[in-house]
Design an enzyme around this catalytic site. Structure first.
Site, mmCIF file in Angstrom:
data_model
loop_
_atom_site.group_PDB
_atom_site.id
_atom_site.type_symbol
_atom_site.label_atom_id
_atom_site.label_comp_id
_atom_site.label_asym_id
_atom_site.label_seq_id
_atom_site.Cartn_x
_atom_site.Cartn_y
_atom_site.Cartn_z
ATOM 1 N N PRO A 69 5.566 -5.265 -1.246
ATOM 2 C CA PRO A 69 5.446 -3.985 -2.287
ATOM 3 C C PRO A 69 5.498 -4.421 -3.734
ATOM 4 C CG PRO A 69 7.311 -3.738 -0.896
ATOM 5 C CD PRO A 69 7.090 -5.205 -0.902
ATOM 6 N N GLY A 70 4.735 -3.912 -4.632
ATOM 7 C CA GLY A 70 4.869 -3.989 -5.974
ATOM 8 C C GLY A 70 5.116 -2.632 -6.633
ATOM 9 N N GLY A 97 0.807 -1.367 -0.275
ATOM 10 C CA GLY A 97 -0.196 0.267 -0.127
ATOM 11 C C GLY A 97 0.913 1.202 -0.084
ATOM 12 N N CYS A 113 -10.019 1.074 -31.411
ATOM 13 C CA CYS A 113 -11.360 1.503 -31.820
ATOM 14 C C CYS A 113 -12.419 1.940 -30.875
ATOM 15 C CB CYS A 113 -11.833 0.698 -32.932
ATOM 16 S SG CYS A 113 -10.837 0.959 -34.388
ATOM 17 N N GLU A 114 -11.846 2.341 -29.644
ATOM 18 C CA GLU A 114 -12.585 2.573 -28.670
ATOM 19 C C GLU A 114 -12.145 4.091 -28.135
ATOM 20 O OE1 GLU A 114 -13.789 -0.387 -25.657
ATOM 21 O OE2 GLU A 114 -13.570 -1.492 -27.365
HETATM 22 C C1 LIG Z 1 -1.191 -6.547 -5.292
HETATM 23 C C2 LIG Z 1 -0.793 -7.142 -4.027
HETATM 24 C C3 LIG Z 1 0.423 -6.561 -3.642
HETATM 25 C C4 LIG Z 1 1.328 -5.404 -4.047
HETATM 26 O O1 LIG Z 1 0.541 -4.225 -3.857
HETATM 27 P P1 LIG Z 1 1.326 -2.623 -4.368
HETATM 28 O O2 LIG Z 1 0.037 -1.824 -4.277
HETATM 29 O O3 LIG Z 1 1.719 -2.995 -5.724
HETATM 30 O O4 LIG Z 1 2.386 -2.567 -3.450
HETATM 31 C C5 LIG Z 1 0.744 -6.943 -2.227
HETATM 32 N N1 LIG Z 1 0.316 -7.955 -1.598
HETATM 33 C C6 LIG Z 1 -0.882 -8.749 -2.170
HETATM 34 C C7 LIG Z 1 -1.581 -9.762 -1.586
HETATM 35 C C8 LIG Z 1 -1.436 -8.253 -3.386
HETATM 36 O O5 LIG Z 1 -2.457 -8.773 -3.925
#
Ligand SMILES: *Cc1c(COP(=O)(O)O)cnc(C)c1O
Length: 411
Positions: free
Chosen positions: A260-261, A218, A328-329
């Site tokens: 984190p992603g 988050g 095409c949208e």
């Molecule tokens: C998608 C996800 C994340 C990564 O969330 P970010 O907002 O990209 O940091 C972490 N844990 C779980 C279980 C997720 O589904």
């Protein structure tokens, strides 16, 4: 990444193109580990779904990260790096017992987010320890934007059902080794986040064999000038202190996890697309690029803002453009953007394109997926080739149809 280098890459590999800078990934990773340096056992699991190219996963493995996965396929991608399966956590939502079993057999840490599967899994495999995903239901000041795991969210097992979890554990003899939450919301209000962590600590206390507490993710990153982002250093200070105190209360050095992603890869990526047509209407100037929501869907799906710059003419006079695609949208990347004067064949750069961009791309309009390039110490490596028509045809089965359909039709 410098404009001139990006332009060279667009020339070398063609457009549209994704480019990822591993220096930025490493600096974000280090920033997070530094913020939590007071915690004895810290583990960061990179959320594969943000950007899942196997070379990116390998880069994370080399940094020492674990992986957070949400599907059997993501686990398989992760394992191509040679990572220890124990360093992968599987945190799916609403998947079948069968899929969880397949992943568990690979030796991956399982995280279960509903009572039904928890009970079925515990009955069949009482010896495999599992982590449980808790929904803490925190709502701060009635503002849904900073709410954490709201009451009607489909994610996690409600804290109100902890007695039920304990009953399942007693009846099956299974072992809970971790407590997890992932709220999905942006952590801007550290106090709100800390309140949710207190709830996790309360749950953890009720189980005797906890090894780790996973606080999910988050972390918010800036997408445009003036955006507020999570104060990682402040969060690190406050949460580390509280976590260490909890470890003493619990009587064990637990591992603190995050997954984190976006924080790790969003700013490390850019998307490059070439302008096909500049179209002046009575009210608007459209810049049509050789892409659309098939390649970058966030602006259309989430209304997200991606900063757009003209790297072919960075010093030109600013004008107002609507940057749109060729689908095409309606596929508007940005309306009324002030961008340095655009000519046809200029290359536009979409920023913050590392997370949830390529990984959400599709073949809509039967277009090819973009190529991907990774920069390592400034050196460029092609990590995904552009598709060809063979990729579009792959898995399509051509069947014999009657030559003249009208003859077969009886009225
Ligand atoms: C998608 C996800 C994340 C990564 O969330 P970010 O907002 O990209 O940091 C972490 N844990 C779980 C279980 C997720 O589904």
């Amino acid at each position: 990444m410098e404009n001139t280098q990006l332009l060279e890459l667009a020339n070398k590999y063609g457009s549209p193109l994704y480019v990822y800078d591993t220096d930025k990934i490493a600096s974000q990773y280090n920033r997070l580990t530094d913020a939590f340096s007071d915690v004895k056992n810290l583990k960061l699991n990179y959320a594969v779904k943000a950007l899942s190219n196997i070379n990116i996963l390998k880069f994370f493995k080399n940094l020492g990260a674990g992986l957070d996965t949400v599907s059997h396929q993501e686990v398989q991608l992760g394992l191509t790096t040679g990572i220890d399966p124990k360093k992968i956590i599987f945190t799916p939502n609403g998947v079948s017992l069968q899929e969880i079993e397949e992943v568990a057999k690979l030796g991956v840490q399982i995280n279960i987010d509903n009572l039904s599967i928890l009970e079925q899994f515990g009955q069949k495999y009482p010896d495999i320890p599992v982590c449980i995903r808790i929904n803490p239901h925190i709502m701060a000041g009635g503002n849904s934007k900073i709410s954490v795991g709201h009451i009607d969210s489909k994610f996690g097992i409600s804290i109100h059902q902890v007695p039920h979890i304990k009953r399942v554990v007693e009846n099956t003899g299974m072992n809970i080794n971790g407590i997890h939450m992932h709220t999905g919301s942006d952590i801007l209000d550290i106090d709100t986040f800390l309140r949710a962590t207190e709830i996790l600590f309360d749950v953890a206390k009720q189980f005797d064999n906890i090894d780790f507490i996973d606080f999910g993710s988050g972390f918010k990153v800036p997408y445009k000038e003036g955006d507020i982002s999570t104060d990682i250093e402040q969060l690190g200070l406050q949460l580390s202190e509280r976590f260490n105190q909890f470890c003493e209360e619990y009587g064990k050095d637990l591992t603190l996890m995050f997954e984190p992603g976006k924080f790790l890869v969003s700013e490390a990526g850019v998307f490059l697309a070439k302008v096909n047509v500049v179209k002046q209407t009575t009210s608007t100037v459209f810049a049509h690029v050789d892409s659309g929501f098939n390649h970058l869907v966030r602006p259309m799906m989430y209304n997200s803002y991606h900063n757009i710059t003209n790297i072919s003419n960075p010093k030109g006079r600013d004008r107002y453009y609507s940057v749109v695609g060729y689908i095409c949208e309606t596929d508007t990347f940005g309306s009324n953007r002030r961008i340095s004067e655009i000519s046809e064949e200029d290359v536009l750069c979409f920023h913050n394109a590392g997370a949830y961009c390529f990984s959400m791309a599709s073949n809509y309009n039967s277009r090819y997926l973009p190529a991907e390039v990774m920069l390592v110490n400034g050196q460029d490596y092609l990590i995904r080739k552009r598709q060809t028509i063979q990729d579009i045809l792959h898995n399509q089965e051509e069947v014999e149809l009657p030559k003249n359909l009208s003859e077969e039709v009886t009225v």
